[in-house]
Scaffold this motif. Structure first.
Motif, PDB file in Angstrom:
ATOM      1  N   ARG A 189       0.804  -1.225   0.000  1.00 11.02           N
ATOM      2  CA  ARG A 189       0.000   0.000   0.000  1.00 11.02           C
ATOM      3  C   ARG A 189       0.832   1.268   0.000  1.00 11.02           C
ATOM      4  NH1 ARG A 189      -4.432  -1.719   4.626  1.00 11.02           N
ATOM      5  NH2 ARG A 189      -5.644  -3.179   3.357  1.00 11.02           N
ATOM      6  N   LYS A 190       1.977   1.252   0.632  1.00  5.48           N
ATOM      7  CA  LYS A 190       2.740   2.478   0.818  1.00  5.48           C
ATOM      8  C   LYS A 190       3.811   2.620  -0.264  1.00  5.48           C
ATOM      9  CE  LYS A 190       2.087   2.789   5.813  1.00  5.48           C
ATOM     10  NZ  LYS A 190       1.359   4.059   5.772  1.00  5.48           N
ATOM     11  N   ALA A 191       3.743   3.749  -0.986  1.00  4.61           N
ATOM     12  CA  ALA A 191       4.653   3.958  -2.116  1.00  4.61           C
ATOM     13  C   ALA A 191       6.113   3.969  -1.681  1.00  4.61           C
ATOM     14  CB  ALA A 191       4.303   5.261  -2.830  1.00  4.61           C
ATOM     15  N   GLN A 192       6.400   4.511  -0.476  1.00  4.45           N
ATOM     16  CA  GLN A 192       7.801   4.610  -0.061  1.00  4.45           C
ATOM     17  C   GLN A 192       8.448   3.259   0.135  1.00  4.45           C
ATOM     18  OE1 GLN A 192       5.245   5.606   1.997  1.00  4.45           O
ATOM     19  NE2 GLN A 192       5.792   5.430   4.153  1.00  4.45           N
ATOM     20  N   PHE A 193       7.660   2.226   0.375  1.00  3.62           N
ATOM     21  CA  PHE A 193       8.226   0.889   0.545  1.00  3.62           C
ATOM     22  C   PHE A 193       8.393   0.180  -0.789  1.00  3.62           C
ATOM     23  CE2 PHE A 193       6.281   1.423   4.843  1.00  3.62           C
ATOM     24  CZ  PHE A 193       7.474   1.436   5.537  1.00  3.62           C
ATOM     25  N   ARG A 194       7.690   0.640  -1.824  1.00  3.43           N
ATOM     26  CA  ARG A 194       7.842   0.026  -3.139  1.00  3.43           C
ATOM     27  C   ARG A 194       9.119   0.510  -3.824  1.00  3.43           C
ATOM     28  NH1 ARG A 194       2.142   1.120  -3.506  1.00  3.43           N
ATOM     29  NH2 ARG A 194       2.467   2.726  -5.079  1.00  3.43           N
ATOM     30  N   GLU A 195       9.740   1.547  -3.259  1.00  2.00           N
ATOM     31  CA  GLU A 195      11.036   2.030  -3.728  1.00  2.00           C
ATOM     32  C   GLU A 195      12.033   1.823  -2.598  1.00  2.00           C
ATOM     33  OE1 GLU A 195      13.122   6.176  -5.294  1.00  2.00           O
ATOM     34  OE2 GLU A 195      10.955   5.916  -5.384  1.00  2.00           O
ATOM     35  N   VAL A 196      12.918   0.838  -2.747  1.00  5.37           N
ATOM     36  CA  VAL A 196      13.756   0.392  -1.636  1.00  5.37           C
ATOM     37  C   VAL A 196      15.230   0.498  -1.985  1.00  5.37           C
ATOM     38  CG1 VAL A 196      14.324  -1.552  -0.128  1.00  5.37           C
ATOM     39  CG2 VAL A 196      11.965  -1.204  -0.864  1.00  5.37           C
ATOM     40  N   SER A 197      15.993   1.044  -1.056  1.00  6.33           N
ATOM     41  CA  SER A 197      17.455   1.035  -1.142  1.00  6.33           C
ATOM     42  C   SER A 197      17.982   0.200   0.011  1.00  6.33           C
ATOM     43  CB  SER A 197      18.011   2.458  -1.056  1.00  6.33           C
ATOM     44  OG  SER A 197      19.415   2.432  -0.871  1.00  6.33           O
ATOM     45  N   SER A 228       9.699  -8.457  -1.518  1.00  4.62           N
ATOM     46  CA  SER A 228      10.314  -8.180  -2.819  1.00  4.62           C
ATOM     47  C   SER A 228       9.321  -8.221  -3.970  1.00  4.62           C
ATOM     48  CB  SER A 228      11.453  -9.167  -3.074  1.00  4.62           C
ATOM     49  OG  SER A 228      10.959 -10.502  -3.125  1.00  4.62           O
ATOM     50  N   ALA A 229       8.298  -9.065  -3.864  1.00  2.81           N
ATOM     51  CA  ALA A 229       7.330  -9.191  -4.956  1.00  2.81           C
ATOM     52  C   ALA A 229       6.557  -7.906  -5.199  1.00  2.81           C
ATOM     53  CB  ALA A 229       6.369 -10.336  -4.655  1.00  2.81           C
ATOM     54  N   HIS A 230       6.540  -7.003  -4.194  1.00  2.00           N
ATOM     55  CA  HIS A 230       5.808  -5.748  -4.333  1.00  2.00           C
ATOM     56  C   HIS A 230       6.711  -4.577  -4.719  1.00  2.00           C
ATOM     57  CE1 HIS A 230       2.451  -7.882  -2.542  1.00  2.00           C
ATOM     58  NE2 HIS A 230       3.178  -8.154  -1.467  1.00  2.00           N
ATOM     59  N   MET A 231       8.002  -4.786  -4.713  1.00  9.28           N
ATOM     60  CA  MET A 231       8.932  -3.688  -4.998  1.00  9.28           C
ATOM     61  C   MET A 231       8.872  -3.291  -6.466  1.00  9.28           C
ATOM     62  SD  MET A 231      12.292  -4.869  -2.821  1.00  9.28           S
ATOM     63  CE  MET A 231      12.186  -5.162  -1.057  1.00  9.28           C
ATOM     64  N   GLU A 232       8.940  -1.979  -6.696  1.00 11.52           N
ATOM     65  CA  GLU A 232       8.965  -1.457  -8.062  1.00 11.52           C
ATOM     66  C   GLU A 232      10.330  -0.876  -8.411  1.00 11.52           C
ATOM     67  OE1 GLU A 232       5.770   1.299  -8.408  1.00 11.52           O
ATOM     68  OE2 GLU A 232       4.215  -0.252  -8.178  1.00 11.52           O
TER      69      GLU A 232
END
Length: 288
Positions: free
Chosen positions: A20-28, A50-54
């Motif tokens: 749901r949270k966009a900041q978690f779909r972009e991960v460093s 990881s399956a949700h990461m963009e």
């Protein structure tokens, strides 16, 4: 993380939060939120989410992940761990690690079928297997060893809009100039090193470019002056349309910047009496 292990419901909630949270779909991997996790929880987090990461950014893993000769383990897994994850929804992948190689690129083509942007930096990357990413639009491969034959294949089969081959081990200017038009029609941004005549021929041949970055390293002052002279002659004999496209030229050498501005007719300043040249010169064309 402990609660997720203890209950399927908490595990489901953790995945839902990430989804749901966009900041978690972009991960460093250097993100501060991951710093408190031990290695076991850190790996568990990535395996669950990881399956949700963009977007995924991986920095210098080899400096943080290995077994010491005393048997001590550092806090993070090695590079192959990330490439084995479920990355089916990943759209952008950046790996800045000089241990990245062609075999890992092949793994990426299988685990990230919809990848649109790939950024790598390793002398072991030759361009092999990258063509296996059919949706790729952005390829940043600075300080790599992309070979002309693989680059020609990329420009033929992919529709790249951004290509950065700065500091590539092999000369690739001629390969780009000889590429079929169909492979260059979408190219809007290009980075290249050691192009002839300050990149004039590429800028002239690819009118669809919006930005061209040309860099030079270890260039002798005399050679650079000769190149500027030739470039000036080419500019003066070119069509007015090209001069209108050439909006701005920048570099990190003050005296060279003045000379280039004079060539483009953008400035009338005079360089200092004793011009200085540094080892690295970067020229940027920005076009309409």
């Amino acid at each position: 993380m402990s609660m997720a292990r203890s209950s399927p419901r908490f595990k489901e909630l953790l995945c839902q939060v990430v989804w749901r949270k966009a900041q978690f779909r972009e991960v460093s991997i250097s993100d501060a939120m991951l710093a408190p996790l031990n290695k076991q929880d850190y790996m568990y987090f990535f395996e669950l989410t990881s399956a949700h990461m963009e977007k995924l950014y991986i920095w210098n893993v080899h400096k943080k992940a290995f077994d010491s000769y005393l048997g001590r383990h550092l806090l993070r897994p090695d590079l192959t761990f990330y490439l084995r994850l479920d990355l089916t929804n990943l759209r952008e992948l950046c790996i800045t690690d000089d241990q990245m190689n062609n075999s890992m690129i092949q793994t990426v083509t299988k685990s990230c079928p919809d990848l649109c942007s790939l950024s790598v930096s390793s002398a072991y990357i030759t361009g092999k297997f990258i063509v296996g990413l059919p949706n790729l639009k952005t390829l940043v491969a600075r300080e790599c060893s992309v070979e002309p034959e693989y680059l020609a294949e990329l420009l033929t089969k992919l529709q790249l809009s951004t290509l950065d081959l700065t500091a590539n081990k092999h000369k690739v200017e001629q390969t780009i100039l000889e590429a079929p038009t169909v492979g260059l029609v979408h190219l809007q941004r290009l980075g290249i090193s050691d192009a002839q005549d300050c990149g004039f021929r590429i800028a002239e041949q690819l009118p669809q470019l919006k930005e061209l970055v040309v860099s030079y390293q270890d260039v002798q002052a005399e050679d650079q002056c000769d190149m500027l002279k030739t470039t000036k002659e080419l500019v003066e004999s070119s069509t007015p349309e090209f001069l209108n496209r050439l909006q701005m030229i920048l570099c990190n050498v003050v005296d060279m910047e003045v000379a280039l501005e004079q060539i483009a007719g953008l400035e009338t300043r005079s360089p200092r009496q004793s011009p200085k040249f540094c080892e690295l010169l970067k020229i940027i064309y920005k076009c309409k």
